[in-house]
Motif scaffolding. Structure first.
Motif, PDB file in Angstrom:
ATOM      1  N   PHE A  10      -6.538  -1.404  -2.599  1.00  0.00           N
ATOM      2  CA  PHE A  10      -6.076  -0.065  -2.234  1.00  0.00           C
ATOM      3  C   PHE A  10      -7.079   0.933  -2.810  1.00  0.00           C
ATOM      4  N   SER A  20      -6.494   4.055  -7.065  1.00  0.00           N
ATOM      5  CA  SER A  20      -6.911   2.882  -6.316  1.00  0.00           C
ATOM      6  C   SER A  20      -6.539   1.636  -7.094  1.00  0.00           C
ATOM      7  N   VAL A  53      -5.171  -7.967  -3.395  1.00  0.00           N
ATOM      8  CA  VAL A  53      -4.557  -6.711  -2.960  1.00  0.00           C
ATOM      9  C   VAL A  53      -5.581  -5.621  -3.192  1.00  0.00           C
ATOM     10  N   ARG A  78       0.799   4.011  -2.987  1.00  0.00           N
ATOM     11  CA  ARG A  78       0.558   5.424  -2.674  1.00  0.00           C
ATOM     12  C   ARG A  78       1.681   6.289  -3.240  1.00  0.00           C
ATOM     13  N   GLU A 109       0.827  -1.205   0.000  1.00  0.00           N
ATOM     14  CA  GLU A 109       0.000   0.000   0.000  1.00  0.00           C
ATOM     15  C   GLU A 109       0.861   1.256   0.000  1.00  0.00           C
ATOM     16  N   ARG A 110       1.943   1.231   0.765  1.00  0.00           N
ATOM     17  CA  ARG A 110       2.847   2.379   0.792  1.00  0.00           C
ATOM     18  C   ARG A 110       3.458   2.609  -0.584  1.00  0.00           C
TER      19      ARG A 110
END
Length: 335
Positions: A32, A18, A30, A7, A3-4
């Motif tokens: 996001f 997303s 996964v 982002r 996720e990091r």
């Protein structure tokens, strides 16, 4: 960790985004921002094709039915039937081929009218995909944008741009179009990354409708001419079946499947970075040609890359390893 990294990728690309990745034959996933509604652009055409072939398999229509396409009823789009000078005759299934392989807007609107929006949404509802919503035909969406700029519709806006005294005047009209309220998710056709991934998963598993219908959609996705998006993330040995979609300044999307002939399915969905936006690529310069919002030209690699999805399939086109979807949008605010 993932996720990091995601982002960071979106931030460096100047986008808000997303991602959704779902295992086709496993529990791997996964997520996001997968529930965030995004502008779908032409990726929604997969849904129209699915409905057409489902109705054909269910005996509601004949996909070989011949229809006439008149230049007088053409929907702007930059390529395909909108540049024809004469009436063309084509079967419904070949209209779907034009819709998915070169993203023909005239063929798309023909098919939307033929299968009906209500039936499209009914099927999506039964599949649990109620966040994929079609706002109308593409022509209706274009005209809504044109009205937001103070003109009678899209054609009137395009005429005003072509008759502008200076390029700056035309740019101002196009900038108003790009910030149109009608381009907001929910008012224009929109979807979430999660549900686009789920749709692909169902199509690859033959669960989105009759098996013959799912197979027909997969076949046409494999014939798309544009391969510079999802396909660029893999080597030449990987087969990609995908549908792209572009709306300059708002979205440059890709959803699809991938597989390696002669090998076991790869069990991971692939995502590659979105492009940048910035002063070097002002959206206002991507003006219409053939009257459509894509301007009839290839988007710059610097364009933002919102909704992206990928599937892994086996060599025979049957269910494989993973379904993934990505969406992003430039950091801008609509007026």
């Amino acid at each position: 960790m993932i996720e990091r990294r995601l982002r960071q990728v979106f931030s460096e690309a100047g986008c808000e985004g997303s991602v959704a990745a779902l295992g086709v034959d496993s529990e791997n996933r996964v997520m996001f921002g997968d529930a965030e509604p995004m502008v779908a652009a032409s990726t929604f055409k997969i849904v129209v094709a699915l409905e057409l072939f489902c109705q054909g398999a269910e005996g509601m229509l004949d996909p070989t039915e011949r229809v006439l396409l008149s230049p007088a009823r053409a929907t702007p789009g930059g390529q395909g039937f909108c540049i024809f000078e004469d009436v063309a005759e084509v079967s419904l299934r070949d209209a779907a081929r034009m819709m998915l392989t070169i993203s023909d807007n005239t063929a798309t609107d023909l098919l939307i009218r033929r299968v009906s929006l209500s039936r499209v949404h009914d099927r999506l509802g039964r599949l649990g995909l109620d966040r994929i919503r079609l706002a109308g035909t593409i022509q209706q969406e274009f005209d809504a944008v044109g009205r937001d700029t103070g003109h009678a519709g899209w054609a009137d806006m395009a005429r005003a741009m072509s008759e502008s005294v200076s390029p700056a005047d035309a740019d101002r009209i196009w900038e108003r179009a790009l910030t149109s309220p009608s381009l907001r998710p929910g008012r224009i056709t929109s979807a979430t990354a999660g549900q686009m991934a789920a749709l692909l998963q169902l199509i690859w598993l033959d669960r989105a409708g009759p098996a013959a219908a799912c197979r027909a959609v997969r076949t046409l996705l494999g014939q798309q001419r544009l391969t510079r998006k999802i396909a660029t993330g893999f080597g030449g040995e990987v087969r990609v079946a995908a549908k792209s979609g572009t709306l300059p300044g708002c979205a440059s999307n890709d959803v699809g499947g991938r597989g390696v002939p002669g090998r076991l399915p790869v069990r991971r969905g692939g995502v590659h970075p979105a492009g940048r936006t910035g002063p070097e690529n002002p959206a206002a310069r991507l003006r219409p040609r053939c009257g459509g919002p894509t301007g009839g030209r290839t988007p710059s690699p610097a364009a933002p890359v919102p909704l992206k999805a990928g599937l892994t399939s086996s060599p025979a086109g049957r269910p494989g390893g993973a379904a993934a979807a990505r969406a992003c949008r430039p950091r801008r605010h609509h007026r």
